[in-house]
Design an enzyme around this catalytic site. Structure first.
Site, PDB file in Angstrom:
ATOM      1  N   ARG A   1       5.615  86.425  39.422  1.00  0.00           N
ATOM      2  CA  ARG A   1       6.614  86.588  38.358  1.00  0.00           C
ATOM      3  C   ARG A   1       8.033  86.371  38.860  1.00  0.00           C
ATOM      4  O   ARG A   1       8.970  86.350  38.059  1.00  0.00           O
ATOM      5  CB  ARG A   1       6.525  88.009  37.771  1.00  0.00           C
ATOM      6  CG  ARG A   1       5.321  88.189  36.927  1.00  0.00           C
ATOM      7  CD  ARG A   1       5.370  89.299  35.922  1.00  0.00           C
ATOM      8  NE  ARG A   1       6.169  90.453  36.140  1.00  0.00           N
ATOM      9  CZ  ARG A   1       5.786  91.695  35.846  1.00  0.00           C
ATOM     10  NH1 ARG A   1       4.576  91.911  35.366  1.00  0.00           N
ATOM     11  NH2 ARG A   1       6.587  92.694  36.014  1.00  0.00           N
TER      12      ARG A   1
ATOM     13  N   ASP B   1       1.192  85.231  31.415  1.00  0.00           N
ATOM     14  CA  ASP B   1      -0.240  85.228  31.064  1.00  0.00           C
ATOM     15  C   ASP B   1      -0.607  84.182  30.001  1.00  0.00           C
ATOM     16  O   ASP B   1      -1.779  83.905  29.791  1.00  0.00           O
ATOM     17  CB  ASP B   1      -0.657  86.604  30.532  1.00  0.00           C
ATOM     18  CG  ASP B   1      -0.498  87.700  31.565  1.00  0.00           C
ATOM     19  OD1 ASP B   1      -0.304  87.376  32.743  1.00  0.00           O
ATOM     20  OD2 ASP B   1      -0.579  88.881  31.187  1.00  0.00           O
TER      21      ASP B   1
ATOM     22  N   VAL C   1       4.717  88.338  43.178  1.00  0.00           N
ATOM     23  CA  VAL C   1       5.253  87.041  43.631  1.00  0.00           C
ATOM     24  C   VAL C   1       5.131  86.023  42.486  1.00  0.00           C
ATOM     25  O   VAL C   1       5.984  85.146  42.325  1.00  0.00           O
ATOM     26  CB  VAL C   1       4.434  86.573  44.861  1.00  0.00           C
ATOM     27  CG1 VAL C   1       4.606  85.102  45.127  1.00  0.00           C
ATOM     28  CG2 VAL C   1       4.830  87.379  46.079  1.00  0.00           C
TER      29      VAL C   1
ATOM     30  N   GLY D   1      -3.356  88.734  35.051  1.00  0.00           N
ATOM     31  CA  GLY D   1      -4.009  88.481  33.757  1.00  0.00           C
ATOM     32  C   GLY D   1      -5.126  89.486  33.555  1.00  0.00           C
ATOM     33  O   GLY D   1      -6.214  89.316  34.099  1.00  0.00           O
TER      34      GLY D   1
ATOM     35  N   GLY E   1       6.297  89.573  25.430  1.00  0.00           N
ATOM     36  CA  GLY E   1       4.911  89.154  25.216  1.00  0.00           C
ATOM     37  C   GLY E   1       4.257  89.895  24.058  1.00  0.00           C
ATOM     38  O   GLY E   1       4.921  90.236  23.066  1.00  0.00           O
TER      39      GLY E   1
ATOM     40  N   GLU F   1      -7.193  89.294  37.615  1.00  0.00           N
ATOM     41  CA  GLU F   1      -7.064  90.760  37.676  1.00  0.00           C
ATOM     42  C   GLU F   1      -8.104  91.452  36.784  1.00  0.00           C
ATOM     43  O   GLU F   1      -8.680  92.457  37.152  1.00  0.00           O
ATOM     44  CB  GLU F   1      -5.689  91.073  37.069  1.00  0.00           C
ATOM     45  CG  GLU F   1      -4.778  91.930  37.799  1.00  0.00           C
ATOM     46  CD  GLU F   1      -3.433  91.982  37.068  1.00  0.00           C
ATOM     47  OE1 GLU F   1      -2.599  92.730  37.535  1.00  0.00           O
ATOM     48  OE2 GLU F   1      -3.208  91.294  36.041  1.00  0.00           O
TER      49      GLU F   1
HETATM   50  O1  F6P Z   1       2.037  90.923  31.154  1.00  0.00           O
HETATM   51  C1  F6P Z   1       2.368  90.189  32.265  1.00  0.00           C
HETATM   52  C2  F6P Z   1       1.827  90.827  33.496  1.00  0.00           C
HETATM   53  O2  F6P Z   1       2.448  90.153  34.546  1.00  0.00           O
HETATM   54  C3  F6P Z   1       0.317  90.852  33.659  1.00  0.00           C
HETATM   55  O3  F6P Z   1      -0.258  89.660  34.091  1.00  0.00           O
HETATM   56  C4  F6P Z   1       0.117  91.972  34.627  1.00  0.00           C
HETATM   57  O4  F6P Z   1      -1.168  92.483  34.548  1.00  0.00           O
HETATM   58  C5  F6P Z   1       1.140  92.949  34.181  1.00  0.00           C
HETATM   59  O5  F6P Z   1       2.188  92.188  33.613  1.00  0.00           O
HETATM   60  C6  F6P Z   1       1.700  93.838  35.251  1.00  0.00           C
HETATM   61  O6  F6P Z   1       2.604  94.717  34.637  1.00  0.00           O
HETATM   62  P1  F6P Z   1       3.644  95.691  35.301  1.00  0.00           P
HETATM   63  O7  F6P Z   1       4.896  94.925  35.543  1.00  0.00           O
HETATM   64  O8  F6P Z   1       3.870  96.737  34.277  1.00  0.00           O
HETATM   65  O9  F6P Z   1       3.029  96.193  36.566  1.00  0.00           O
END
Ligand code: F6P
Length: 376
Positions: free
Chosen positions: A303, A138, A301, A181, A113, A233
């Protein structure tokens, strides 16, 4: 097109995302098959690259991965110019350049990203041939229509909102679904619209508790004693929004290493104060409306698991287009999705630029048109 004999590296970096394996496969099969290239994978993102932990990619290990979630290569959130080694941040760009040399690479493909776009840019400036493929749930990478991972997360978050409706209805409750997000509200807005959330709160639009309570009350006046709220978020009330904006401004105006350090520490503090804002909002709404309020954090969940058809398609399209651009000798680019097609975009246009929801976006207008509260 003639076979090119190029040797390319591939890694996945940043938060994992459904569709990464589809993109690795799309890139790999096109590179090995159509273009006659060789492909080497690096494990765990930039860290594995710096440590030269590699694996030769063959038709065998590219097979059977299209439908698998996560990334077969592993990932990490390291930064090339300050990777923590033995507890200390170190500039790993020279070490990475050595890995590049040792593996006789013509190009490195980095799937990730916004953070990965910045890493790619730093490596490109150091003289390495790099190509970035845009991944994130995101959908906040600049200059691309879409990023792989978004569509799957959208399905998951929409289903969660659907399911929360019946329990909110049965208990006459307000249920807040927190969706990923931090800076961009695409996922929350998309899922909120698709799932018919009554109120949608985004990082782009500061909310007031009064406005949300009014929307809930208006629904009660019509005889509906429950509400479902999709909260990003990174959504914030007007005061926190102003604090975050001031901290961002301080960060971007900092011009010495000391000022940058202080501004970053301040930003971390502001964000820390803001953590768990969805729980605070639930308490405030309970007090303001007299309706019981509950919170569901969708979290990781969103992801996980199998990519949906849209993400498999997007990953495959972008991956195979990348192989063709590399065969053509196009480096220092991100491969963007443009409608049904793809397009190369210079990395300097992408790195450091975030795609947030424009306030005049048609999705926002649609939300207002169907009577969804936006907290403003
Ligand atoms: O960048 C993608 C994302 O899934 C965001 O939406 C989220 O805030 C963040 O990653 C969480 O990151 P990590 O895996 O480092 O906890």
């Amino acid at each position: 097109m003639s076979k090119s004999n190029k040797r390319i590296g591939v890694l996945t970096a940043g938060g994992d995302s459904p569709g990464l394996n589809a993109a690795i496969r799309g890139l790999g099969k096109a590179a090995l098959g159509r273009h006659g290239m060789e492909l080497v994978g690096f494990r765990d993102g930039v860290r594995g690259l710096a440590e030269n932990r590699s694996i030769e990619m063959t038709p065998g290990n590219l097979s059977g991965i299209l439908t698998i979630g996560g990334t077969i290569l592993g990932t990490s959130r390291d930064k090339v110019h300050k990777m923590v080694v033995d507890g200390e941040p170190q500039d790993m760009i020279p070490t990475i350049a050595e890995t590049f040399e040792k593996n006789k690479l013509d190009c490195l493909v980095m799937l990730g990203g916004g953070g990965t776009a910045k890493n790619a840019m730093r490596l490109a400036k150091a003289g390495l041939n790099v190509v970035h493929l845009p991944k994130t749930i995101d959908k906040d990478v600049a200059h691309t229509d879409n990023t792989f991972g978004f569509s799957t997360a959208l399905e998951i978050a929409t289903e969660a909102i659907d399911r929360l409706h019946s329990t909110a209805h049965s208990h006459h409750r307000v249920i807040l679904a927190e969706i990923m997000g931090h800076k961009a509200g695409w996922l929350t807005l998309g899922a909120g619209l698709s799932g018919g959330a009554d109120i949608i709160l985004l990082p782009e639009i500061p909310y007031t508790v009064d406005s949300i309570a009014e929307t809930i009350q208006a629904r009660r006046d019509r005889g509906t004693n429950f509400s479902v709220i999709a909260v990003a978020e990174g959504a914030s009330d007007v005061l926190a929004h102003a604090d975050i904006a001031a901290a961002e401004a301080l960060k971007s105006s900092a011009d010495t290493p000391e000022a940058k350090q202080a501004a970053k520490a301040h930003m971390a503090n502001v964000r820390d104060t803001h953590r768990e804002h969805t729980f605070r909002l639930a308490r405030e709404l309970e007090a303001a409306t007299g309706l019981e309020s509950r919170v569901t954090i969708l979290g990781y969940v969103q992801r996980g698991g199998t990519p949906c058809a849209e993400d498999r398609l997007l990953g495959t399209r972008i991956g195979s287009a990348a192989a063709e651009l590399i065969a053509d000798g196009q480096y220092g680019i991100m491969v963007a999705s443009r409608g049904e097609d793809t397009a190369p975009v210079p990395l300097e246009d992408v790195a450091g630029n975030l795609s947030t929801v424009p306030l005049d976006h048609s999705w926002l207008q649609a939300a207002r048109d169907v009577g969804t509260g936006l907290g403003d």
